[in-house]
Design a protein around this motif. Structure first.
Motif, PDB file in Angstrom:
ATOM      1  N   SER A 248      43.848  53.685  57.065  1.00 35.91           N
ATOM      2  CA  SER A 248      43.087  52.474  56.786  1.00 35.91           C
ATOM      3  C   SER A 248      43.375  52.108  55.341  1.00 35.91           C
ATOM      4  N   VAL A 249      43.987  50.941  55.121  1.00 33.81           N
ATOM      5  CA  VAL A 249      44.432  50.582  53.784  1.00 33.81           C
ATOM      6  C   VAL A 249      43.649  49.392  53.234  1.00 33.81           C
ATOM      7  N   SER A 250      43.553  49.375  51.930  1.00 32.75           N
ATOM      8  CA  SER A 250      42.969  48.256  51.198  1.00 32.75           C
ATOM      9  C   SER A 250      43.977  47.833  50.142  1.00 32.75           C
ATOM     10  N   ILE A 251      44.521  46.612  50.262  1.00 36.34           N
ATOM     11  CA  ILE A 251      45.574  46.126  49.379  1.00 36.34           C
ATOM     12  C   ILE A 251      45.060  44.917  48.597  1.00 36.34           C
ATOM     13  N   ASN A 252      45.226  44.971  47.300  1.00 40.74           N
ATOM     14  CA  ASN A 252      44.851  43.857  46.428  1.00 40.74           C
ATOM     15  C   ASN A 252      46.076  43.373  45.673  1.00 40.74           C
ATOM     16  N   VAL A 253      46.287  42.048  45.651  1.00 43.91           N
ATOM     17  CA  VAL A 253      47.468  41.463  45.021  1.00 43.91           C
ATOM     18  C   VAL A 253      47.031  40.334  44.093  1.00 43.91           C
ATOM     19  N   ALA A 254      47.675  40.263  42.944  1.00 44.55           N
ATOM     20  CA  ALA A 254      47.428  39.180  41.994  1.00 44.55           C
ATOM     21  C   ALA A 254      48.773  38.648  41.513  1.00 44.55           C
ATOM     22  N   ALA A 255      48.925  37.313  41.498  1.00 42.05           N
ATOM     23  CA  ALA A 255      50.170  36.685  41.053  1.00 42.05           C
ATOM     24  C   ALA A 255      49.875  35.714  39.912  1.00 42.05           C
ATOM     25  N   TYR A 256      50.796  35.630  38.952  1.00 42.36           N
ATOM     26  CA  TYR A 256      50.614  34.786  37.777  1.00 42.36           C
ATOM     27  C   TYR A 256      51.900  34.019  37.502  1.00 42.36           C
ATOM     28  N   ALA A 257      51.747  32.784  37.006  1.00 39.94           N
ATOM     29  CA  ALA A 257      52.874  31.967  36.572  1.00 39.94           C
ATOM     30  C   ALA A 257      52.489  31.332  35.238  1.00 39.94           C
ATOM     31  N   SER A 258      53.338  31.480  34.244  1.00 39.81           N
ATOM     32  CA  SER A 258      53.039  30.907  32.940  1.00 39.81           C
ATOM     33  C   SER A 258      54.263  30.187  32.395  1.00 39.81           C
ATOM     34  N   SER A 259      54.003  29.086  31.687  1.00 39.62           N
ATOM     35  CA  SER A 259      55.059  28.300  31.057  1.00 39.62           C
ATOM     36  C   SER A 259      54.451  27.549  29.879  1.00 39.62           C
TER      37      SER A 259
END
Length: 285
Positions: A248-259
């Motif tokens: 049983s898995v718990s996955i957390n993802v965060a993505a960022y874009a900067s300019s």
């Protein structure tokens, strides 16, 4: 009168020697039968201890050497197996055992000492340590290593670690992971096994292929479940295991874009059941 007294003394002396001898043979027989029962249930280390007890009670109970050799053979300790086969063959001709012993010698096996008291569990069961690597992860350039330690013939603790630091084109990838588990097995570091498993991974990626823009993503996974499979262990120490892990898995993802024009971010998560499979190659010692 003197003759009668001499006869009585002779009978008493004979009785005093015969009773302990008979008791020793009975004790050896009882231990041997316990060993046979344990061996049938594939409890080879426990069987070895009973066979040794039979030999301690009566050194002439040489059939115990044959059975000890068989137990050691199935545990992967061929040197000890050959030593006990030799001890058995010295007392009784046996074409099948002699043929097996000859094949073992031809394969380079040398006999260990078959004498002495009962062996400790680590000696009786074979190697206590196994170092291994996941071949699938290794093929993907992920450095990984696992270590299992036999606590007994049917229990082993497992620790695993993985590390990735890789650049493909303009993207940098990194990963770290640890795993903890426990294996309940049919034999010492060999045979069928099953047990609980805990994993934790962190992953990150950074891309700078677009001028003035940096893209990055990071994630973590926590997995709780179990795994099972089969491990082969050969006399030269080589091990190979195939396993299936369901967690049983718990996955957390965060993505960022900067300019230069600003920045943006997004997050996501997933929870569910994740099955995985692995093929591990290792060395037991």
């Amino acid at each position: 009168m003197k003759r009668s007294l001499f006869a009585v003394l002779l009978v008493l002396m004979t009785f005093s020697f015969a009773v302990p001898a008979a008791a020793s043979v009975e004790a050896a027989k009882a231990a041997y039968q316990r060993g046979v029962s344990l061996e049938r249930n594939k409890q080879y280390t426990e069987a070895i201890k009973e066979y040794q007890a039979a030999l301690d009670a009566s050194p002439n109970y040489f059939y115990a050497h044959k059975q000890m050799g068989t137990c050691y053979y199935y545990l992967g300790d061929k040197s000890s197996a050959l030593a006990h086969y030799d001890a058995y063959l010295a007392k009784a001709p046996d074409a099948a055992i002699k043929s097996l012993a000859d094949k073992m010698r031809a394969a380079g096996v040398t006999p260990a000492s078959a004498s002495g008291s009962a062996a400790s569990s680590s000696e009786a069961g074979g190697p206590s340590n196994n170092l291994y690597t996941n071949l699938g992860s290794l093929a993907l350039a992920v450095f990984n290593a696992g270590y299992s330690r036999a606590i007994s013939d049917h229990n082993a603790g497992v620790v695993e670690a993985a590390l990735l630091s890789l650049k493909i084109g303009s993207t940098n990838y990194s990963m770290t992971g640890v795993g903890l588990g426990w294996h309940f097995s049919t034999r010492r570091l060999a045979g069928w096994f099953i047990g609980p498993k805990l994993n934790y991974f962190t992953v990150s990626a950074t891309d700078t292929s677009t001028p003035g823009v940096t893209l990055s993503a990071s994630g973590s996974e926590l997995g709780i479940g179990g795994e099972g499979g089969y491990q082969w262990r050969w006399g030269n120490g080589l091990t190979l295991n195939w396993l299936l892990c369901v967690q049983s898995v718990s996955i957390n993802v965060a993505a960022y874009a900067s300019s230069s024009g600003g920045s943006a971010s997004a997050t996501g998560s997933y929870s569910g059941i994740l099955p995985t499979s692995a093929l591990n190659l290792g060395y037991a010692f």
